[in-house]
Design a protein around this motif. Structure first.
Motif, short mmCIF file in Angstrom:
data_model
loop_
_atom_site.label_atom_id
_atom_site.label_comp_id
_atom_site.label_asym_id
_atom_site.label_seq_id
_atom_site.Cartn_x
_atom_site.Cartn_y
_atom_site.Cartn_z
N SER A 171 -21.50 16.26 7.81
CA SER A 171 -20.02 16.38 7.28
C SER A 171 -19.89 15.71 5.77
N ALA A 172 -18.84 15.83 5.25
CA ALA A 172 -18.20 15.72 3.93
C ALA A 172 -17.97 14.19 4.00
N ARG A 173 -18.36 13.52 2.90
CA ARG A 173 -18.11 12.10 2.72
C ARG A 173 -16.96 11.37 2.02
N LEU A 174 -16.37 10.55 2.33
CA LEU A 174 -15.19 10.07 1.46
C LEU A 174 -15.10 8.83 0.91
N GLY A 175 -14.69 8.46 -0.30
CA GLY A 175 -14.85 7.57 -1.16
C GLY A 175 -13.25 7.08 -1.55
N ILE A 176 -12.67 5.94 -1.49
CA ILE A 176 -11.22 5.86 -1.77
C ILE A 176 -11.26 4.64 -2.93
N THR A 177 -10.68 4.76 -3.93
CA THR A 177 -10.35 3.76 -4.88
C THR A 177 -8.99 3.54 -5.24
N VAL A 178 -8.60 2.27 -5.05
CA VAL A 178 -7.15 2.02 -5.29
C VAL A 178 -6.93 0.53 -6.23
N SER A 179 -6.66 0.76 -7.39
CA SER A 179 -6.77 -0.33 -8.36
C SER A 179 -5.85 -1.49 -8.11
N LYS A 180 -5.79 -2.37 -8.82
CA LYS A 180 -4.80 -3.41 -8.73
C LYS A 180 -3.61 -3.07 -9.45
N LYS A 181 -3.53 -2.04 -10.19
CA LYS A 181 -2.32 -1.26 -10.71
C LYS A 181 -1.60 -0.53 -9.98
N VAL A 182 -1.93 -0.15 -8.87
CA VAL A 182 -1.25 0.42 -7.83
C VAL A 182 -0.15 -0.70 -7.30
N GLY A 183 -0.71 -1.85 -6.98
CA GLY A 183 0.28 -2.93 -6.27
C GLY A 183 -0.62 -4.00 -5.82
N GLY A 184 0.01 -4.96 -4.98
CA GLY A 184 -0.65 -5.96 -4.45
C GLY A 184 -1.51 -5.51 -3.36
N ALA A 185 -2.17 -6.34 -2.62
CA ALA A 185 -3.02 -6.09 -1.44
C ALA A 185 -2.39 -5.28 -0.38
N VAL A 186 -1.17 -5.63 0.01
CA VAL A 186 -0.39 -4.83 1.07
C VAL A 186 -0.30 -3.37 0.55
N VAL A 187 0.07 -3.09 -0.63
CA VAL A 187 0.51 -1.88 -0.89
C VAL A 187 -0.87 -1.10 -1.16
N ARG A 188 -2.03 -1.50 -1.78
CA ARG A 188 -3.16 -1.08 -1.80
C ARG A 188 -3.80 -0.64 -0.47
N ASN A 189 -3.80 -1.63 0.46
CA ASN A 189 -4.22 -1.12 1.91
C ASN A 189 -3.34 -0.05 2.54
N ARG A 190 -1.95 -0.01 2.31
CA ARG A 190 -1.31 0.83 2.86
C ARG A 190 -1.67 2.21 2.37
N VAL A 191 -1.91 2.35 1.10
CA VAL A 191 -2.35 3.73 0.54
C VAL A 191 -3.60 4.16 0.98
N LYS A 192 -4.42 3.39 1.10
CA LYS A 192 -5.85 3.48 1.59
C LYS A 192 -5.82 3.94 2.93
N ARG A 193 -4.83 3.33 3.89
CA ARG A 193 -4.83 4.00 5.12
C ARG A 193 -4.20 5.09 5.40
N TRP A 194 -3.31 5.43 4.41
CA TRP A 194 -2.60 6.88 4.39
C TRP A 194 -3.58 7.88 3.91
N SER B 286 1.31 6.44 -6.75
CA SER B 286 1.06 6.54 -5.36
C SER B 286 1.79 5.36 -4.42
N ALA B 287 1.94 4.21 -5.11
CA ALA B 287 2.73 3.04 -4.41
C ALA B 287 4.21 3.29 -3.91
N ALA B 288 4.68 4.44 -4.97
CA ALA B 288 6.13 4.86 -4.44
C ALA B 288 6.37 5.85 -3.61
N SER B 289 5.33 6.55 -3.19
CA SER B 289 5.43 7.70 -2.30
C SER B 289 5.23 7.12 -0.70
#
Length: 86
Positions: free
Chosen positions: A17-40, A65-68
């Protein structure tokens, strides 16, 4: 607010199957926001059942993406993945 890179690895490196990698930098926001975006993104990817086997995918979340919300993130990822399937 999302960027998608997709490629097919060499025949020797392919595994099912296909593999997925996710990158969310600190420019997106703090740890809580980055983790939320990764979960979504992980949940959206999980809900999409029709992806070509053997693809490597990398999703990069941009600062917007932090504002979505989950629905907007899901729609954006689906739109990007549809273009890969063509």
């Amino acid at each position: 607010y999302l960027v998608l890179y997709a490629w097919k690895p060499s025949e020797s490196a392919r595994e099912g199957s296909a593999r997925l990698g996710i990158t969310v930098s600190k420019k997106v926001g703090g740890a809580v926001v980055r983790n939320r975006v990764k979960r979504w993104l992980r949940e959206s990817y999980r809900r999409i059942a029709t992806l070509p086997a053997g693809l490597d995918l990398v999703v990069i979340a941009k600062p917007g993406s932090a504002a979505s919300d989950f629905t907007a993130t899901d729609q954006e990822l689906r739109r990007l993945l549809q273009s890969v399937g063509k």
